[in-house]
Design an enzyme around this catalytic site. Sequence first.
Site, PDB file in Angstrom:
ATOM      1  N   ARG A   3     -85.248 120.716 -23.696  1.00  0.00           N
ATOM      2  CA  ARG A   3     -84.760 119.375 -23.364  1.00  0.00           C
ATOM      3  C   ARG A   3     -84.440 118.521 -24.583  1.00  0.00           C
ATOM      4  O   ARG A   3     -83.387 117.894 -24.652  1.00  0.00           O
ATOM      5  CB  ARG A   3     -85.817 118.642 -22.535  1.00  0.00           C
ATOM      6  CG  ARG A   3     -85.936 119.163 -21.138  1.00  0.00           C
ATOM      7  CD  ARG A   3     -86.997 118.448 -20.346  1.00  0.00           C
ATOM      8  NE  ARG A   3     -86.990 118.972 -18.978  1.00  0.00           N
ATOM      9  CZ  ARG A   3     -87.847 118.603 -18.034  1.00  0.00           C
ATOM     10  NH1 ARG A   3     -88.778 117.720 -18.288  1.00  0.00           N
ATOM     11  NH2 ARG A   3     -87.773 119.111 -16.826  1.00  0.00           N
ATOM     12  N   LEU A  53     -96.531 117.092 -12.096  1.00  0.00           N
ATOM     13  CA  LEU A  53     -97.103 117.109 -10.746  1.00  0.00           C
ATOM     14  C   LEU A  53     -98.435 117.852 -10.799  1.00  0.00           C
ATOM     15  O   LEU A  53     -99.434 117.437 -10.207  1.00  0.00           O
ATOM     16  CB  LEU A  53     -96.142 117.798  -9.775  1.00  0.00           C
ATOM     17  CG  LEU A  53     -94.739 117.175  -9.668  1.00  0.00           C
ATOM     18  CD1 LEU A  53     -93.880 117.955  -8.684  1.00  0.00           C
ATOM     19  CD2 LEU A  53     -94.826 115.725  -9.240  1.00  0.00           C
TER      20      LEU A  53
HETATM   21  C1  LIG Z   1     -86.635 111.848 -11.271  1.00  0.00           C
HETATM   22  C2  LIG Z   1     -87.897 112.529 -11.682  1.00  0.00           C
HETATM   23  C3  LIG Z   1     -88.099 113.853 -11.372  1.00  0.00           C
HETATM   24  C4  LIG Z   1     -89.285 114.490 -11.724  1.00  0.00           C
HETATM   25  N1  LIG Z   1     -89.447 115.800 -11.409  1.00  0.00           N
HETATM   26  C5  LIG Z   1     -90.598 116.410 -11.732  1.00  0.00           C
HETATM   27  C6  LIG Z   1     -90.818 117.771 -11.374  1.00  0.00           C
HETATM   28  O1  LIG Z   1     -89.957 118.418 -10.774  1.00  0.00           O
HETATM   29  N2  LIG Z   1     -91.992 118.335 -11.686  1.00  0.00           N
HETATM   30  C7  LIG Z   1     -92.977 117.649 -12.336  1.00  0.00           C
HETATM   31  O2  LIG Z   1     -94.026 118.216 -12.559  1.00  0.00           O
HETATM   32  N3  LIG Z   1     -92.791 116.360 -12.680  1.00  0.00           N
HETATM   33  C8  LIG Z   1     -91.643 115.727 -12.407  1.00  0.00           C
HETATM   34  N4  LIG Z   1     -91.468 114.420 -12.760  1.00  0.00           N
HETATM   35  C9  LIG Z   1     -92.589 113.668 -13.333  1.00  0.00           C
HETATM   36  C10 LIG Z   1     -93.582 113.271 -12.248  1.00  0.00           C
HETATM   37  O3  LIG Z   1     -92.912 112.950 -11.061  1.00  0.00           O
HETATM   38  C11 LIG Z   1     -94.460 112.083 -12.621  1.00  0.00           C
HETATM   39  O4  LIG Z   1     -94.942 112.230 -13.904  1.00  0.00           O
HETATM   40  C12 LIG Z   1     -95.660 111.966 -11.701  1.00  0.00           C
HETATM   41  O5  LIG Z   1     -95.268 112.023 -10.360  1.00  0.00           O
HETATM   42  C13 LIG Z   1     -96.472 110.714 -11.960  1.00  0.00           C
HETATM   43  O6  LIG Z   1     -97.488 110.584 -10.980  1.00  0.00           O
HETATM   44  P1  LIG Z   1     -98.613 109.489 -11.095  1.00  0.00           P
HETATM   45  O7  LIG Z   1     -99.473 109.654  -9.896  1.00  0.00           O
HETATM   46  O8  LIG Z   1     -99.248 109.565 -12.414  1.00  0.00           O
HETATM   47  O9  LIG Z   1     -97.860 108.089 -11.038  1.00  0.00           O
HETATM   48  P2  LIG Z   1     -96.861 107.414  -9.953  1.00  0.00           P
HETATM   49  O10 LIG Z   1     -96.391 108.368  -8.944  1.00  0.00           O
HETATM   50  O11 LIG Z   1     -95.842 106.681 -10.751  1.00  0.00           O
HETATM   51  O12 LIG Z   1     -97.768 106.372  -9.181  1.00  0.00           O
HETATM   52  C14 LIG Z   1     -98.134 105.153  -9.752  1.00  0.00           C
HETATM   53  C15 LIG Z   1     -98.914 104.375  -8.721  1.00  0.00           C
HETATM   54  O13 LIG Z   1     -99.529 103.273  -9.347  1.00  0.00           O
HETATM   55  C16 LIG Z   1     -99.272 102.086  -8.649  1.00  0.00           C
HETATM   56  N5  LIG Z   1     -99.321 101.018  -9.647  1.00  0.00           N
HETATM   57  C17 LIG Z   1     -98.783 101.009 -10.889  1.00  0.00           C
HETATM   58  N6  LIG Z   1     -99.121  99.868 -11.529  1.00  0.00           N
HETATM   59  C18 LIG Z   1     -99.887  99.152 -10.693  1.00  0.00           C
HETATM   60  C19 LIG Z   1    -100.530  97.898 -10.781  1.00  0.00           C
HETATM   61  N7  LIG Z   1    -100.464  97.145 -11.867  1.00  0.00           N
HETATM   62  N8  LIG Z   1    -101.224  97.464  -9.692  1.00  0.00           N
HETATM   63  C20 LIG Z   1    -101.307  98.203  -8.554  1.00  0.00           C
HETATM   64  N9  LIG Z   1    -100.727  99.409  -8.443  1.00  0.00           N
HETATM   65  C21 LIG Z   1    -100.016  99.878  -9.492  1.00  0.00           C
HETATM   66  C22 LIG Z   1     -97.960 102.311  -7.941  1.00  0.00           C
HETATM   67  O14 LIG Z   1     -97.858 101.478  -6.814  1.00  0.00           O
HETATM   68  C23 LIG Z   1     -98.102 103.793  -7.577  1.00  0.00           C
HETATM   69  O15 LIG Z   1     -98.857 103.901  -6.397  1.00  0.00           O
HETATM   70  C24 LIG Z   1     -90.283 113.772 -12.417  1.00  0.00           C
HETATM   71  C25 LIG Z   1     -90.062 112.448 -12.739  1.00  0.00           C
HETATM   72  C26 LIG Z   1     -88.873 111.834 -12.407  1.00  0.00           C
HETATM   73  C27 LIG Z   1     -88.645 110.436 -12.842  1.00  0.00           C
END
Ligand SMILES: Cc1cc2nc3c(=O)[nH]c(=O)nc-3n(C[C@H](O)[C@H](O)[C@H](O)COP(=O)(O)OP(=O)(O)OC[C@H]3O[C@@H](n4cnc5c(N)ncnc54)[C@H](O)[C@@H]3O)c2cc1C
Lengths: 637, 255
Positions: free
Chosen positions: A331, A442
């Site tokens: 990438r 994920l």
């Molecule tokens: C378009 C795209 C495609 C992707 N494809 C892949 C893939 O194919 N495979 C892979 O492994 N990864 C992929 N990724 C990366 C992956 O999706 C993310 O890194 C991962 O889902 C993040 O999960 P998380 O639970 O850490 O955060 P998030 O899913 O971002 O969740 C954050 C949570 O925190 C809450 N939140 C945030 N701040 C606050 C606050 N101040 N107060 C209250 N609530 C708050 C939000 O409401 C939400 O519920 C992709 C990313 C993108 C952008």
Amino acid sequence: MVKLDSKVPAGHISEKWEKHKFEMKLVNPANKRKYDIIVVGTGLAGASAAATLAELGYKVKAFSFHDTPRRAHSIAAQGGINAAKNYQNDGDSVYRLFYDTVKGGDFRSREANVYRLAEVSNNIIDQAVAQGVPFAREYGGYLTNRSFGGAQVSRTFYARGETGQQLLLGAYSALSRQIGAGNVQMYTRREMLDLVVVDGHARGIIVRNLLTGEIERYAGQAVILATGGYSNVYFLSTNAMNSNVTAAWRAHKRGALFANPAFTQIHPTAIPAHGGAQSKLVLMSESLRNDGRIWVPKKPGDTRKPNEIPEEERDYYLEVKYPAFGNLVPRDVASRNAKYVCDEGRGVGPTGRAVYLDFADAIKRMGRKAVEEKYGNLFEMYENITGDNPYEVPMMIYPAPHYTMGGLWVDYHLMSTIPGLFVLGEANFSDHGANRLGASALMQGLADGYFVIPYTLGNYLGTERPQKVSTDRPEFAEAEENVKNTIKKLLSIKGKKTVDAIHKELGHVMIDKVGISRTKEGLEEAIKKIRELREEFWNNINIPEDDKTLNQTLERAGRIADFLELGELMARDALNRNESCGGHFREEYQTEEGEALRNDEEYSYVAAWEFKKVGEWELNKEPLTFEYVKPSMRSYK
Amino acid sequence: MAEKINLTLNIWRKESPEAEGYFEEFKISVTPDASILEMLDELNNDLEAQNKRPIAFESDCREGICGTCGIVVNGHPHGPIPKTATCQLHMRNFKDGETLYLEPFRAKAYKNIKDLVVDRSPLDKIIQAGGFISVNTGNPPDANSIPIPKETALQALDAAECIGCGACVAACKNASAMLFVGAKVSQFALLPQGQPERYERVQAMVNTMDEMGFGSCTNTYACEAECPKGISITNIARMNRDYLKAKISSHSMQY
Ligand SMILES: Cc1cc2nc3c(=O)[nH]c(=O)nc-3n(C[C@H](O)[C@H](O)[C@H](O)COP(=O)(O)OP(=O)(O)OC[C@H]3O[C@@H](n4cnc5c(N)ncnc54)[C@H](O)[C@@H]3O)c2cc1C
């Protein structure tokens, strides 16, 4: 100075976690009920943690600024999730997944964490299937895999192009079950705006009710942040519109160290911006690079339509420069080279910031039908967004900020430098070093939430035996006051500029100077500009309406205020790191062939920044040692 | 760059949950490459610059998968283009000089909070009542221990693709949530993992749906037509079959 103790257990890497699980303290089932646990964020990491902790018997309070947990940014992940199942019998193993991830992270991650991630990866797939996640299968009914960059085995599980959606809906269903059963109290449309620290331990949060504007206090015996990444500091990124750094940043300002902020990943295949009205960037699956050929015109400023440019006047620059890997270079290499050709004036499309991804040869070779079968839905999506038909004219792509490897520093227990504050998912810095491999985010989010935090949280509670604290304590009052003052200040500026306008300007500086490729001069300039923007923000923005109802401008303003501080730290971190590694490319540090030049002698450490005051930090280093995977140089020639 | 088009917008305004709503007219000029939400971003930017109240609307991923956005455009939830969420609706689908009416999703079960923002949390309540398989995190059997025919898995995925935007409810003259519930019930009814709770699940979910104030289904298929994911109404038929079976089987008899 903060003493950074990674708490990596002793023993052979393959036995550390197993042994440590036995050594860690437990909380007996009857006592779990006595613990209130706050989980902020209900994406993959937060929803899986909240559900699992509630199943164990803890009293969980979960918070999200979304209207429902199912909206979290995790929902948008397309490609898939890795696991070392070795269902394909192609030589995969926990060790190989570990090895690939450490190498992919360009030797800037902690080996023990990565090994544990690989180790629990298989349980994630089992868990998801048991929840009813409909992964892709073979005709025989068994699970199938696809391959992803940075690996020579097929280990990626997927559900069409909607893997994130299906996994999040799985975690959301587990969470919903616990909400229904009364074990999780779910607070939606609440934004965490401060962390409450009592006697050095995280004991609560202050949130704003986004519908009523009310400022609320919540107490717990531990706080878990799973609030996602900070790519939106670039304004345009593939992240959801509301993704932001605020929760992590406010915790940082309360004493949690922020690690490797400069490690960001810029994905090479997003749909380019159409112009100034662009609000976010849409990712196109990386798989397109398997058959599409990337090129730009040889001549700068060539405005002919792509199909009018003859073969000999096209520059298939990746194929020329990297004959072995061609269009399939990693990438960061693909992104960097796209930037270079556009900087030379050879970019295409209305903005000049795009390169072609051409399927004409693939259609000739495989036939239109085969191309359609493989990429049909992606082509459709592309046409829907751009109005161009990729069967007839080449697609246009351009790199887009996509993922942030940096985040709050955590030890092996996923605990930050504030005891009782745990950080999961993209919000922490833990497993991907300087670069994350596809399909590993994920995996990490779910590993943290389902399989790591249930043990390490128990150990903390079992060791510390924290008592309940009342929200009447002065620490809560002080934090609430702090939040209210910030809001008051924001609303009273009444200047001339919109919040978005400043965010866009910040985004320009960040992508230009702290993006795909960085230089000392550029970073110094960025710091200066960001400081100016911060000044301007606090003196010249305007937020209509008050704070008594839904006020989306006010929400955004609070987030941009934090981005304006984080942006500076990212530039400082990039400036401090006099080497190139993974997603961090300093032009001064490259090989003769233009490849990233790491400096293991001096920079084999995690840079963990301690907040002193706005614009002032102290650097703390966690040295990294590699006992199992010996650092080597990447080569894609 | 493509030439801009001029539009008249009639946008639903409502200052608070208690306030009366009304339409406000705006004249704007927009690039056809922008999405309808980007058009609103620009409009809001202008309003904010003049210290006027911007239009409240929701969105997040802007890729058609999170289900956050949802505006009724000229009478169609998510607008006139089939299988397209509001965020993916581009202005090139409209002609210069056109007038657009933008309204929130309307239904008895959805409270209109402000402008184009509604509260769809009753949909979550339905999931909390039974939209899951009761399995704790731990050590379930190996993922490959139960083979599932490829076709079955794909059918389950077709149903599971529902993005929970709630447009089906807004499209239905009875404000029924049958497509939403049918999709979730079907996903689990099709899979072997979903069998043990199959009949309790459908009853719990349907009963909660009724309690939340969603209407009944009278087979007009409007939901399917407006669904941005093209969720099929066969899911409703499957749910109805299961619900009926649950009602008459001893399974659900309560003494
Ligand atoms: C378009 C795209 C495609 C992707 N494809 C892949 C893939 O194919 N495979 C892979 O492994 N990864 C992929 N990724 C990366 C992956 O999706 C993310 O890194 C991962 O889902 C993040 O999960 P998380 O639970 O850490 O955060 P998030 O899913 O971002 O969740 C954050 C949570 O925190 C809450 N939140 C945030 N701040 C606050 C606050 N101040 N107060 C209250 N609530 C708050 C939000 O409401 C939400 O519920 C992709 C990313 C993108 C952008």
